[in-house]
Design an enzyme around this catalytic site. Structure first.
Site, mmCIF file in Angstrom:
data_model
loop_
_atom_site.group_PDB
_atom_site.id
_atom_site.type_symbol
_atom_site.label_atom_id
_atom_site.label_comp_id
_atom_site.label_asym_id
_atom_site.label_seq_id
_atom_site.Cartn_x
_atom_site.Cartn_y
_atom_site.Cartn_z
ATOM 1 N N SER A 135 0.835 -1.198 0.000
ATOM 2 C CA SER A 135 0.000 0.000 0.000
ATOM 3 C C SER A 135 0.877 1.260 0.000
ATOM 4 O O SER A 135 1.642 1.479 -0.936
ATOM 5 C CB SER A 135 -0.962 -0.054 1.185
ATOM 6 N N ASP B 29 -9.738 -4.296 -4.970
ATOM 7 C CA ASP B 29 -9.184 -3.431 -3.928
ATOM 8 C C ASP B 29 -10.096 -2.228 -3.712
ATOM 9 O O ASP B 29 -10.354 -1.454 -4.635
ATOM 10 C CB ASP B 29 -7.780 -2.963 -4.327
ATOM 11 N N HIS C 189 -7.976 -5.288 -0.566
ATOM 12 C CA HIS C 189 -6.735 -4.605 -0.179
ATOM 13 C C HIS C 189 -5.959 -5.516 0.766
ATOM 14 O O HIS C 189 -6.036 -5.392 2.003
ATOM 15 C CB HIS C 189 -7.070 -3.276 0.494
#
Length: 219
Positions: free
Chosen positions: A114, A166, A198
């Protein structure tokens, strides 16, 4: 070391490290979020030391989380300034760890998830971490991808992995990064995982293990 430190794992075989894998967590987490990957990936690189530094800043709105750069202002100028500063901080930490272990830059691999993925792509491609063995970027993207060609300082192999479902960072961010990397002549493999949100899955992690095995196997 800019105050950076975090949990460590390995080397699995008990010998002195012959490689360093730096695991860079996402927004609102800390190094404990990723260090378990060390035990998993150590099967592929048993002489590697895995380090998961905690990001340097308290996290906006998450009292116990950490951030590599703030997200309160998501204008391109602020995001680029933030990730550049984060990459510089990470670069100093990596340089000191590599010097302590007497490792060359080519024995260092970067992995990020991320916001961590955005940070390692910046660091490994634009010179803050010079000439890493490889970059593994999960569920992130590249800030300033449209300007990569004019700022790139190295071309390490890159693995991009992103879930097509995601809900936090759109998969389009990694597709844009993939295109920019190809245009800049960077060797890149991208995996887009159907139904994955995610997070990480076994397929993406297995791909990361294979890249580490290939790039960090003893010469």
């Amino acid at each position: 070391m800019d105050g950076l430190d975090g949990p460590r794992f390995g080397p699995k075989d008990g010998d002195a490290p012959d490689a360093l894998v730096v695991l860079v967590h996402g927004f609102g987490a800390d190094g404990n979020d990723l260090i378990d990957l060390g035990a998993m990936w150590a099967e592929a690189v048993p002489r590697a030391l895995f380090v998961a530094p905690h990001a340097p800043q308290p996290c906006d709105g998450i009292p116990y989380g950490r951030q590599w750069f703030p997200l309160w202002d998501r204008s391109p100028m602020q995001l680029e300034a933030g990730v550049e500063a984060a990459a510089a901080t990470l670069g100093r930490f990596v340089a000191q760890e590599a010097a302590r272990l007497v490792l060359s830059p080519g024995r260092v691999a970067l992995m990020g998830f991320s916001q961590g993925a955005m940070t390692v792509l910046e660091a490994g491609l634009r010179g803050a971490v010079p000439d890493p063995a490889c970059i593994l970027a999960y569920s992130g993207g590249m800030i300033g991808a449209d300007r990569l060609a004019e700022r790139i300082r190295g071309q390490p192999p890159v693995l991009l992995v992103h879930g097509e479902a995601d809900e936090v960072v759109p998969v389009a961010a990694t597709r844009m990064a993939e295109s920019a990397l190809i245009d800049a002549g960077v060797p890149v493999r991208a995996l887009y995982r159907p139904g994955l949100g995610h997070g990480l899955d076994e397929v993406g992690l297995a791909a990361g293990a294979e890249v580490l095995r290939r790039m960090l196997s003893p010469t």
